[in-house]
Design an enzyme around this catalytic site. Structure first.
Site, PDB file in Angstrom:
ATOM      1  N   GLY A  63      19.472  -2.659  33.933  1.00  0.00           N
ATOM      2  CA  GLY A  63      20.662  -1.825  33.882  1.00  0.00           C
ATOM      3  C   GLY A  63      21.264  -1.864  32.487  1.00  0.00           C
TER       4      GLY A  63
ATOM      5  N   MET B  13       0.846  -1.195   0.000  1.00  0.00           N
ATOM      6  CA  MET B  13       0.000   0.000   0.000  1.00  0.00           C
ATOM      7  C   MET B  13       0.881   1.244   0.000  1.00  0.00           C
ATOM      8  SD  MET B  13      -2.810  -0.921   2.928  1.00  0.00           S
ATOM      9  CE  MET B  13      -1.914  -1.998   3.983  1.00  0.00           C
ATOM     10  N   THR B  14       1.791   1.295   0.984  1.00  0.00           N
ATOM     11  CA  THR B  14       2.516   2.527   1.285  1.00  0.00           C
ATOM     12  C   THR B  14       3.491   2.904   0.168  1.00  0.00           C
ATOM     13  OG1 THR B  14       2.361   1.907   3.602  1.00  0.00           O
ATOM     14  CG2 THR B  14       3.944   3.625   3.060  1.00  0.00           C
TER      15      THR B  14
ATOM     16  N   GLY C 165       0.557  -0.184  10.635  1.00  0.00           N
ATOM     17  CA  GLY C 165      -0.808  -0.688  10.812  1.00  0.00           C
ATOM     18  C   GLY C 165      -1.797   0.446  11.079  1.00  0.00           C
TER      19      GLY C 165
ATOM     20  N   ARG D 105      19.481 -11.229  39.943  1.00  0.00           N
ATOM     21  CA  ARG D 105      20.565 -10.233  39.875  1.00  0.00           C
ATOM     22  C   ARG D 105      20.752  -9.581  41.251  1.00  0.00           C
ATOM     23  NH1 ARG D 105      25.059  -8.229  37.163  1.00  0.00           N
ATOM     24  NH2 ARG D 105      25.175  -5.961  37.488  1.00  0.00           N
TER      25      ARG D 105
ATOM     26  N   ALA E  55       2.909   8.603   0.209  1.00  0.00           N
ATOM     27  CA  ALA E  55       1.562   8.348   0.750  1.00  0.00           C
ATOM     28  C   ALA E  55       1.578   7.134   1.682  1.00  0.00           C
ATOM     29  CB  ALA E  55       0.568   8.108  -0.381  1.00  0.00           C
TER      30      ALA E  55
ATOM     31  N   GLN F  40      14.632  -0.919  32.235  1.00  0.00           N
ATOM     32  CA  GLN F  40      15.331  -0.213  33.320  1.00  0.00           C
ATOM     33  C   GLN F  40      15.900  -1.179  34.363  1.00  0.00           C
ATOM     34  OE1 GLN F  40      15.857   2.955  33.099  1.00  0.00           O
ATOM     35  NE2 GLN F  40      16.760   3.360  35.109  1.00  0.00           N
TER      36      GLN F  40
ATOM     37  N   GLU G  40      -7.300  -7.009  11.175  1.00  0.00           N
ATOM     38  CA  GLU G  40      -5.855  -6.760  11.142  1.00  0.00           C
ATOM     39  C   GLU G  40      -5.373  -6.105  12.431  1.00  0.00           C
ATOM     40  OE1 GLU G  40      -5.357  -4.556   7.503  1.00  0.00           O
ATOM     41  OE2 GLU G  40      -6.265  -6.192   6.366  1.00  0.00           O
TER      42      GLU G  40
HETATM   43  C1  LIG Z   1       8.452  -1.941   9.777  1.00  0.00           C
HETATM   44  C2  LIG Z   1       7.342  -1.463   8.910  1.00  0.00           C
HETATM   45  C3  LIG Z   1       6.586  -2.368   8.206  1.00  0.00           C
HETATM   46  C4  LIG Z   1       5.577  -1.928   7.343  1.00  0.00           C
HETATM   47  N1  LIG Z   1       4.893  -2.833   6.570  1.00  0.00           N
HETATM   48  C5  LIG Z   1       4.053  -2.376   5.598  1.00  0.00           C
HETATM   49  C6  LIG Z   1       3.476  -3.279   4.643  1.00  0.00           C
HETATM   50  O1  LIG Z   1       3.687  -4.493   4.692  1.00  0.00           O
HETATM   51  N2  LIG Z   1       2.699  -2.757   3.659  1.00  0.00           N
HETATM   52  C7  LIG Z   1       2.451  -1.422   3.564  1.00  0.00           C
HETATM   53  O2  LIG Z   1       1.752  -1.029   2.643  1.00  0.00           O
HETATM   54  N3  LIG Z   1       2.959  -0.550   4.474  1.00  0.00           N
HETATM   55  C8  LIG Z   1       3.769  -0.993   5.461  1.00  0.00           C
HETATM   56  N4  LIG Z   1       4.316  -0.121   6.352  1.00  0.00           N
HETATM   57  C9  LIG Z   1       3.997   1.291   6.252  1.00  0.00           C
HETATM   58  C10 LIG Z   1       3.156   1.832   7.400  1.00  0.00           C
HETATM   59  O3  LIG Z   1       1.861   1.328   7.356  1.00  0.00           O
HETATM   60  C11 LIG Z   1       3.240   3.358   7.327  1.00  0.00           C
HETATM   61  O4  LIG Z   1       4.532   3.720   7.742  1.00  0.00           O
HETATM   62  C12 LIG Z   1       2.184   4.039   8.186  1.00  0.00           C
HETATM   63  O5  LIG Z   1       0.902   3.844   7.664  1.00  0.00           O
HETATM   64  C13 LIG Z   1       2.439   5.553   8.305  1.00  0.00           C
HETATM   65  O6  LIG Z   1       2.621   6.115   7.028  1.00  0.00           O
HETATM   66  P1  LIG Z   1       3.891   7.072   6.765  1.00  0.00           P
HETATM   67  O7  LIG Z   1       5.100   6.323   7.232  1.00  0.00           O
HETATM   68  O8  LIG Z   1       3.867   7.511   5.356  1.00  0.00           O
HETATM   69  O9  LIG Z   1       3.699   8.280   7.728  1.00  0.00           O
HETATM   70  P2  LIG Z   1       2.822   9.606   7.429  1.00  0.00           P
HETATM   71  O10 LIG Z   1       1.538   9.245   6.805  1.00  0.00           O
HETATM   72  O11 LIG Z   1       3.699  10.590   6.736  1.00  0.00           O
HETATM   73  O12 LIG Z   1       2.530  10.099   8.906  1.00  0.00           O
HETATM   74  C14 LIG Z   1       3.594  10.574   9.757  1.00  0.00           C
HETATM   75  C15 LIG Z   1       3.025  10.913  11.107  1.00  0.00           C
HETATM   76  O13 LIG Z   1       2.098  11.995  10.958  1.00  0.00           O
HETATM   77  C16 LIG Z   1       1.055  11.867  11.897  1.00  0.00           C
HETATM   78  N5  LIG Z   1      -0.241  11.766  11.192  1.00  0.00           N
HETATM   79  C17 LIG Z   1      -0.492  11.222   9.985  1.00  0.00           C
HETATM   80  N6  LIG Z   1      -1.801  11.277   9.701  1.00  0.00           N
HETATM   81  C18 LIG Z   1      -2.401  11.866  10.744  1.00  0.00           C
HETATM   82  C19 LIG Z   1      -3.748  12.216  11.063  1.00  0.00           C
HETATM   83  N7  LIG Z   1      -4.764  11.918  10.230  1.00  0.00           N
HETATM   84  N8  LIG Z   1      -3.999  12.814  12.255  1.00  0.00           N
HETATM   85  C20 LIG Z   1      -2.977  13.105  13.112  1.00  0.00           C
HETATM   86  N9  LIG Z   1      -1.697  12.789  12.858  1.00  0.00           N
HETATM   87  C21 LIG Z   1      -1.396  12.191  11.707  1.00  0.00           C
HETATM   88  C22 LIG Z   1       1.340  10.597  12.699  1.00  0.00           C
HETATM   89  O14 LIG Z   1       2.058  10.934  13.868  1.00  0.00           O
HETATM   90  C23 LIG Z   1       2.218   9.800  11.777  1.00  0.00           C
HETATM   91  O15 LIG Z   1       3.040   8.851  12.457  1.00  0.00           O
HETATM   92  C24 LIG Z   1       5.293  -0.553   7.250  1.00  0.00           C
HETATM   93  C25 LIG Z   1       6.049   0.360   7.997  1.00  0.00           C
HETATM   94  C26 LIG Z   1       7.061  -0.069   8.795  1.00  0.00           C
HETATM   95  C27 LIG Z   1       7.885   0.955   9.526  1.00  0.00           C
END
Ligand SMILES: Cc1cc2nc3c(=O)[nH]c(=O)nc-3n(C[C@H](O)[C@H](O)[C@H](O)COP(=O)(O)OP(=O)(O)OC[C@H]3O[C@@H](n4cnc5c(N)ncnc54)[C@H](O)[C@@H]3O)c2cc1C
Length: 388
Positions: A350, A134-135, A374, A279, A139, A347, A253
């Site tokens: 140590g 998706m990501t 997620g 410990r 986006a 914590q 999910e």
């Molecule tokens: C280890 C790992 C595994 C992953 N696995 C998958 C996968 O298998 N498939 C996949 O498609 N994606 C995957 N992802 C992506 C993950 O779902 C996204 O990182 C997540 O949805 C956030 O999107 P972004 O990183 O673009 O952050 P952004 O959308 O840029 O958001 C950044 C921050 O802005 C804030 N924010 C965003 N929207 C809002 C809102 N509406 N209201 C208030 N605050 C907000 C939050 O604090 C957020 O953390 C994975 C990510 C990681 C790190």
């Protein structure tokens, strides 16, 4: 797999004898086939495919997929028990949550009969590994804004775009790819296109990303450059359904993240109690300080609350009654608790708590991301607030 503290008389109602049996099989499997090979898999930044196949042979993949499609014929409780057993041993890197808990259910819920027969048996056996893409670099939370395009050309879609952070990205044979088939239609222009990696010349795997934690997980970049995918691989066969398809599965999910968080908290508490009782410092054990007892009493109470909450949500889901707002509560609250509790436990170790040879240090590293992936926790709170 018992909850912790194990001398508190409590049994999760969703764990009937059949679920307990698969939990036991899973625990033995992960303890013998996954955990001892941790260093090898961390160096490779992925879990070897033979682990997937062995898990498939034992019936630990796609447990809740009907037997006619090669699955275990159980309920989602069976999948959750397997995921819980893995987490309770301290691992969250083996990407079965995405494989069995997410992708297999997209195919089961929306696939045509031909698609289900074609793909699900391979996922259940571990012959194929699944991912969901998706990501994108631009986006994440704002999924409606994905830019990956799938343009129809005869019997194919031509897919162009890039994805990032994709769990199982290097290993996956089947990638459910979120793409726009009609960019003018907003969310209604999103479709799920199933890419079969070995059949798709324009599909490329990019870097395996270097993460803070979860080092065995092959979280990767993917790209599609004029990647030709048969129209027959449009999930469900109707364009524009993708956003709704993704949203409908979200509650389930979020339970995956919730049960894993609970198991990690229980593992953290257990290893900490063991450590502080052995410990020594100041001619007593760390346990003998009143601060230790009070803090760990707090922690065990909070972990038990988490256990009761997740169990209640799992039971509601199994009855078909779990609503989206409660599932969002599970996701944000459980992961906040997980990060907080693991940090408090560190914590007591140590300096050893900062050494990766200790389980607690790895739990600490692995936990932080759960508040982000997620669905970021702020997005979850937004969903909760909508029903207030
Ligand atoms: C280890 C790992 C595994 C992953 N696995 C998958 C996968 O298998 N498939 C996949 O498609 N994606 C995957 N992802 C992506 C993950 O779902 C996204 O990182 C997540 O949805 C956030 O999107 P972004 O990183 O673009 O952050 P952004 O959308 O840029 O958001 C950044 C921050 O802005 C804030 N924010 C965003 N929207 C809002 C809102 N509406 N209201 C208030 N605050 C907000 C939050 O604090 C957020 O953390 C994975 C990510 C990681 C790190």
């Amino acid at each position: 797999m018992t909850s912790y503290p194990s001398n508190v008389p409590y049994r999760s109602a969703w764990k009937d004898d059949d679920v307990l049996a698969i939990s036991e099989t899973a625990e033995k499997f992960f303890a013998t086939q996954l955990i001892p090979r941790r260093e090898e898999f961390e160096a490779a930044k992925r879990v070897d495919k033979d682990v997937w196949r062995k898990a498939g042979d034992l019936g630990l993949l796609c447990c809740s997929i009907p037997e006619e499609y090669g699955g275990g014929g159980g309920t989602f409780a069976h999948d959750l028990a397997v995921l819980e057993a893995q987490a309770r041993l301290g691992d969250v890197s083996f990407g079965n949550g995405v494989h069995s808990g997410i992708v297999a259910h997209y195919i089961l819920a929306y696939g045509t009969d031909e698609q289900k027969h074609r793909w699900l048996p391979r996922l259940a056996s571990g012959e194929w590994v699944a991912a969901v893409a998706m990501t994108e670099p631009g986006a994440g939370s704002d999924l409606k804004n994905v830019r990956t395009r799938a343009v129809r050309d005869g019997d194919d879609y031509v897919v162009n775009g890039s994805k990032t952070f994709i769990t199982n990205g290097q290993t996956a044979d089947l990638i459910v790819t979120v793409a726009k088939t009609d960019p003018a239609a907003g969310a209604k222009g999103i479709s799920l296109i199933v890419v079969e990696a070995d059949q798709c010349s324009g599909f490329h795997r990019g870097r395996v990303l270097d993460k803070v934690g979860q080092p065995m997980a092959d979280t990767s970049e993917l790209s599609y450059e004029d990647a030709r995918v048969p129209v027959a691989n449009l999930l469900g066969g109707v364009e524009g359904q993708g956003f709704g398809q993704l949203m409908t599965q979200l509650a389930q999910e979020r339970l995956i993240i919730g049960i894993v968080a609970t198991a990690i908290m229980e593992a953290a508490l257990e290893t900490t109690v063991d450590y502080v009782k052995s410990r020594g410092a100041f001619e007593q054990t760390i346990w003998d300080f009143q601060n230790t007892k009070f803090t760990l009493a707090d922690v065990s109470t909070e972990v038990h609350i988490a256990r009761v909450f997740i169990d209640s949500c799992i039971e509601r889901h199994l009855r078909g009654e779990l609503d989206g707002a409660t599932a969002a509560m599970v996701k944000w609250w459980m992961t906040e608790q997980q990060v907080k509790i693991v940090d408090r436990c560190v914590q007591f170790f140590g300096g050893y708590g900062y050494m990766r040879e200790y389980l607690i240090a790895r739990l600490y590293q692995d936990s932080r991301v759960t508040k982000i992936y997620g669905g970021a926790n702020e997005v979850m709170k937004d969903l909760v607030a909508r029903v207030l």
